[in-house]
Design a protein around this motif. Structure first.
Motif, PDB file in Angstrom:
ATOM      1  N   HIS A   1       0.831  -1.202   0.000  1.00 10.49           N
ATOM      2  CA  HIS A   1       0.000   0.000   0.000  1.00 10.49           C
ATOM      3  C   HIS A   1       0.870   1.260   0.000  1.00 10.49           C
ATOM      4  O   HIS A   1       0.580   2.229  -0.708  1.00 10.49           O
ATOM      5  CB  HIS A   1      -0.927   0.011   1.223  1.00 10.49           C
ATOM      6  CG  HIS A   1      -1.993  -1.038   1.175  1.00 10.49           C
ATOM      7  ND1 HIS A   1      -2.571  -1.575   2.311  1.00 10.49           N
ATOM      8  CD2 HIS A   1      -2.590  -1.660   0.119  1.00 10.49           C
ATOM      9  CE1 HIS A   1      -3.480  -2.471   1.951  1.00 10.49           C
ATOM     10  NE2 HIS A   1      -3.506  -2.547   0.632  1.00 10.49           N
ATOM     11  N   LEU A   2       1.921   1.236   0.783  1.00  9.87           N
ATOM     12  CA  LEU A   2       2.832   2.392   0.851  1.00  9.87           C
ATOM     13  C   LEU A   2       3.498   2.616  -0.501  1.00  9.87           C
ATOM     14  O   LEU A   2       3.595   3.747  -0.989  1.00  9.87           O
ATOM     15  CB  LEU A   2       3.903   2.162   1.928  1.00  9.87           C
ATOM     16  CG  LEU A   2       3.424   1.844   3.346  1.00  9.87           C
ATOM     17  CD1 LEU A   2       4.618   1.636   4.267  1.00  9.87           C
ATOM     18  CD2 LEU A   2       2.527   2.949   3.882  1.00  9.87           C
ATOM     19  N   THR A   3       3.953   1.521  -1.108  1.00 12.20           N
ATOM     20  CA  THR A   3       4.623   1.613  -2.410  1.00 12.20           C
ATOM     21  C   THR A   3       3.684   2.155  -3.484  1.00 12.20           C
ATOM     22  O   THR A   3       4.077   2.985  -4.313  1.00 12.20           O
ATOM     23  CB  THR A   3       5.146   0.224  -2.830  1.00 12.20           C
ATOM     24  OG1 THR A   3       6.005  -0.288  -1.801  1.00 12.20           O
ATOM     25  CG2 THR A   3       5.930   0.307  -4.126  1.00 12.20           C
ATOM     26  N   VAL A   4       2.441   1.708  -3.455  1.00 16.32           N
ATOM     27  CA  VAL A   4       1.450   2.161  -4.439  1.00 16.32           C
ATOM     28  C   VAL A   4       1.175   3.652  -4.268  1.00 16.32           C
ATOM     29  O   VAL A   4       1.115   4.405  -5.256  1.00 16.32           O
ATOM     30  CB  VAL A   4       0.148   1.333  -4.311  1.00 16.32           C
ATOM     31  CG1 VAL A   4      -0.992   2.013  -5.038  1.00 16.32           C
ATOM     32  CG2 VAL A   4       0.363  -0.069  -4.871  1.00 16.32           C
ATOM     33  N   LEU A   5       0.983   4.092  -3.040  1.00 17.95           N
ATOM     34  CA  LEU A   5       0.726   5.510  -2.778  1.00 17.95           C
ATOM     35  C   LEU A   5       1.827   6.388  -3.365  1.00 17.95           C
ATOM     36  O   LEU A   5       1.569   7.365  -4.066  1.00 17.95           O
ATOM     37  CB  LEU A   5       0.626   5.761  -1.270  1.00 17.95           C
ATOM     38  CG  LEU A   5      -0.711   5.533  -0.597  1.00 17.95           C
ATOM     39  CD1 LEU A   5      -0.592   5.807   0.897  1.00 17.95           C
ATOM     40  CD2 LEU A   5      -1.784   6.422  -1.195  1.00 17.95           C
ATOM     41  N   VAL A   6       3.065   6.031  -3.077  1.00 20.22           N
ATOM     42  CA  VAL A   6       4.199   6.834  -3.529  1.00 20.22           C
ATOM     43  C   VAL A   6       4.320   6.787  -5.046  1.00 20.22           C
ATOM     44  O   VAL A   6       4.584   7.809  -5.694  1.00 20.22           O
ATOM     45  CB  VAL A   6       5.505   6.345  -2.859  1.00 20.22           C
ATOM     46  CG1 VAL A   6       6.717   7.054  -3.452  1.00 20.22           C
ATOM     47  CG2 VAL A   6       5.447   6.577  -1.350  1.00 20.22           C
TER      48      VAL A   6
ATOM     49  N   ALA B   1       1.135   1.954 -12.633  1.00 21.47           N
ATOM     50  CA  ALA B   1       0.952   0.510 -12.845  1.00 21.47           C
ATOM     51  C   ALA B   1       2.064  -0.051 -13.722  1.00 21.47           C
ATOM     52  O   ALA B   1       2.619  -1.126 -13.451  1.00 21.47           O
ATOM     53  CB  ALA B   1      -0.417   0.249 -13.475  1.00 21.47           C
ATOM     54  N   ASP B   2       2.408   0.678 -14.788  1.00 26.60           N
ATOM     55  CA  ASP B   2       3.501   0.231 -15.670  1.00 26.60           C
ATOM     56  C   ASP B   2       4.814   0.150 -14.891  1.00 26.60           C
ATOM     57  O   ASP B   2       5.591  -0.804 -15.051  1.00 26.60           O
ATOM     58  CB  ASP B   2       3.655   1.225 -16.836  1.00 26.60           C
ATOM     59  CG  ASP B   2       2.508   1.127 -17.833  1.00 26.60           C
ATOM     60  OD1 ASP B   2       1.804   0.095 -17.816  1.00 26.60           O
ATOM     61  OD2 ASP B   2       2.311   2.089 -18.605  1.00 26.60           O
TER      62      ASP B   2
ATOM     63  N   GLN C   1      -7.710  -1.232  -7.915  1.00 27.96           N
ATOM     64  CA  GLN C   1      -8.317  -1.975  -6.811  1.00 27.96           C
ATOM     65  C   GLN C   1      -7.516  -1.764  -5.522  1.00 27.96           C
ATOM     66  O   GLN C   1      -8.096  -1.589  -4.444  1.00 27.96           O
ATOM     67  CB  GLN C   1      -8.387  -3.464  -7.162  1.00 27.96           C
ATOM     68  CG  GLN C   1      -9.053  -4.308  -6.079  1.00 27.96           C
ATOM     69  CD  GLN C   1      -9.160  -5.774  -6.471  1.00 27.96           C
ATOM     70  OE1 GLN C   1      -8.943  -6.131  -7.639  1.00 27.96           O
ATOM     71  NE2 GLN C   1      -9.494  -6.621  -5.520  1.00 27.96           N
ATOM     72  N   THR C   2      -6.179  -1.773  -5.649  1.00 30.62           N
ATOM     73  CA  THR C   2      -5.338  -1.551  -4.471  1.00 30.62           C
ATOM     74  C   THR C   2      -5.550  -0.159  -3.904  1.00 30.62           C
ATOM     75  O   THR C   2      -5.617   0.029  -2.682  1.00 30.62           O
ATOM     76  CB  THR C   2      -3.850  -1.740  -4.833  1.00 30.62           C
ATOM     77  OG1 THR C   2      -3.641  -3.057  -5.330  1.00 30.62           O
ATOM     78  CG2 THR C   2      -2.965  -1.514  -3.609  1.00 30.62           C
ATOM     79  N   LEU C   3      -5.655   0.839  -4.789  1.00 32.69           N
ATOM     80  CA  LEU C   3      -5.900   2.210  -4.330  1.00 32.69           C
ATOM     81  C   LEU C   3      -7.242   2.293  -3.605  1.00 32.69           C
ATOM     82  O   LEU C   3      -7.358   2.986  -2.585  1.00 32.69           O
ATOM     83  CB  LEU C   3      -5.869   3.176  -5.514  1.00 32.69           C
ATOM     84  CG  LEU C   3      -6.176   4.643  -5.191  1.00 32.69           C
ATOM     85  CD1 LEU C   3      -5.214   5.204  -4.152  1.00 32.69           C
ATOM     86  CD2 LEU C   3      -6.140   5.490  -6.460  1.00 32.69           C
TER      87      LEU C   3
END
Length: 321
Positions: free
Chosen positions: A16-21, A33-34, A45-47
């Motif tokens: 989750h932290l990695t996606v946010l950043v 995503a790429d 979906q993760t967001l």
């Protein structure tokens, strides 16, 4: 830990932290995503999972892409700090698995002698079983790295206009200025004790404008009723200063006394006689405030100051000094 904190801890995951950043850095879910090597639908979906944890949107869609909301900005600050802490934690674990007692991420300004720094690092490795990552840069740059938790501590100056909230600092040593010039020019000027007024027309090499050292130099000129010089070169690199002075017989520079001793030893640059009634901003060890200071920082401070004192005593005892 209260109920709200437990809710975050139980549901928040590292991904989750990695996606946010990633979304914030790219300003786009598609590009994020790429970069992460997942599908756009999976990242979306993760967001959604993350925003359900916070109970509110963290990004808003605009014509320029996605931008963090106020809550999103707060979450990003925390996420980046946590990821940086984990990165440092991983380095510590890797260092200990390799047989080192600790790993220290260290920043140091160029006005800390490279020779002194090399011997300090060598002793920390050999005598204290440490490994290190070394960053060089000016004070402003290193303090930024420290606040971003990319270094554990920095050897630098304390800017008078810097907000030091959340940081602790200890004095390592004082530095006095010294005037240095190309050997040929130095021999011409060495016939008398110089003043700053004698060098109004000189071609100067000076540190960057927003550094504590440059600000102190400018103050010295103004106190004597002189306009600060407009340098032909502004640089934080001691190596560049030395090379420029050695190859241009019209240049002068003000550097810390210990660096002047090292430059003088090359034979291409000489220190000139000039009486200074002021000192450069002192060198400090600056780190984040912690309940328990890192033992590695204490070893660093003790080793560096002891070696530097030995160097200054040797310089004072030498005929050239």
């Amino acid at each position: 830990m209260n109920t709200s904190s437990l809710h975050l801890v139980r549901r928040m995951k590292m991904r989750h932290l990695t996606v946010l950043v990633a979304i914030a850095e790219h300003g786009s879910v598609t590009r994020a995503a790429d970069d992460l090597g997942v599908s756009q639908s999976a990242l979306t979906q993760t967001l959604a999972e993350i925003e359900s944890i916070f109970g509110s949107p963290l990004f808003s869609r605009t014509s320029r892409g996605v931008l963090p909301t106020e809550l999103g900005n707060m979450a990003l600050i925390r996420a980046k700090r946590m990821l940086q802490d984990i990165d440092l934690w991983e380095r510590d674990v890797t260092a200990m698995q390799a047989g080192h007692r600790a790993h220290l991420n260290l920043g140091a300004v160029p006005h800390v002698s490279g020779h002194l720094l090399t011997r300090t690092v060598r002793m920390l490795v050999q005598d204290h079983g440490m490994s290190l990552t070394l960053h060089r840069g000016n004070t402003r740059h290193l303090l930024r790295l420290l606040r971003e938790r990319r270094v554990d501590c920095t050897i630098c100056r304390v800017p008078a206009d810097e907000d030091m909230c959340g940081l602790s600092h200890r004095l390592l040593y004082e530095q006095r200025p010294a005037l240095v010039a190309n050997r040929s020019l130095a021999r011409h000027l060495k016939q008398r004790v110089l003043t700053l007024g004698d060098l109004r027309q000189a071609r100067w090499i000076l540190p960057l404008p927003d550094t504590p050292t440059r600000q102190r130099v400018n103050e010295a000129f103004r106190r004597q009723g002189l306009a600060p010089p407009v340098p032909v070169l502004e640089t934080d690199s001691a190596e560049v200063v030395l090379d420029m002075l050695a190859t241009d017989d019209a240049l002068v520079s003000l550097v810390p006394e210990d660096l002047a001793v090292e430059m003088n030893a090359t034979g291409a640059v000489l220190r000139l006689a000039m009486a200074f009634d002021w000192a450069l901003p002192a060198i400090h060890l600056i780190s984040a405030q912690r309940e328990t200071p890192l033992a590695a920082e204490a070893h660093l401070a003790a080793t560096l100051t002891a070696l530097r004192q030995q160097d200054m005593q040797s310089a004072q005892a030498s005929p050239e000094a």
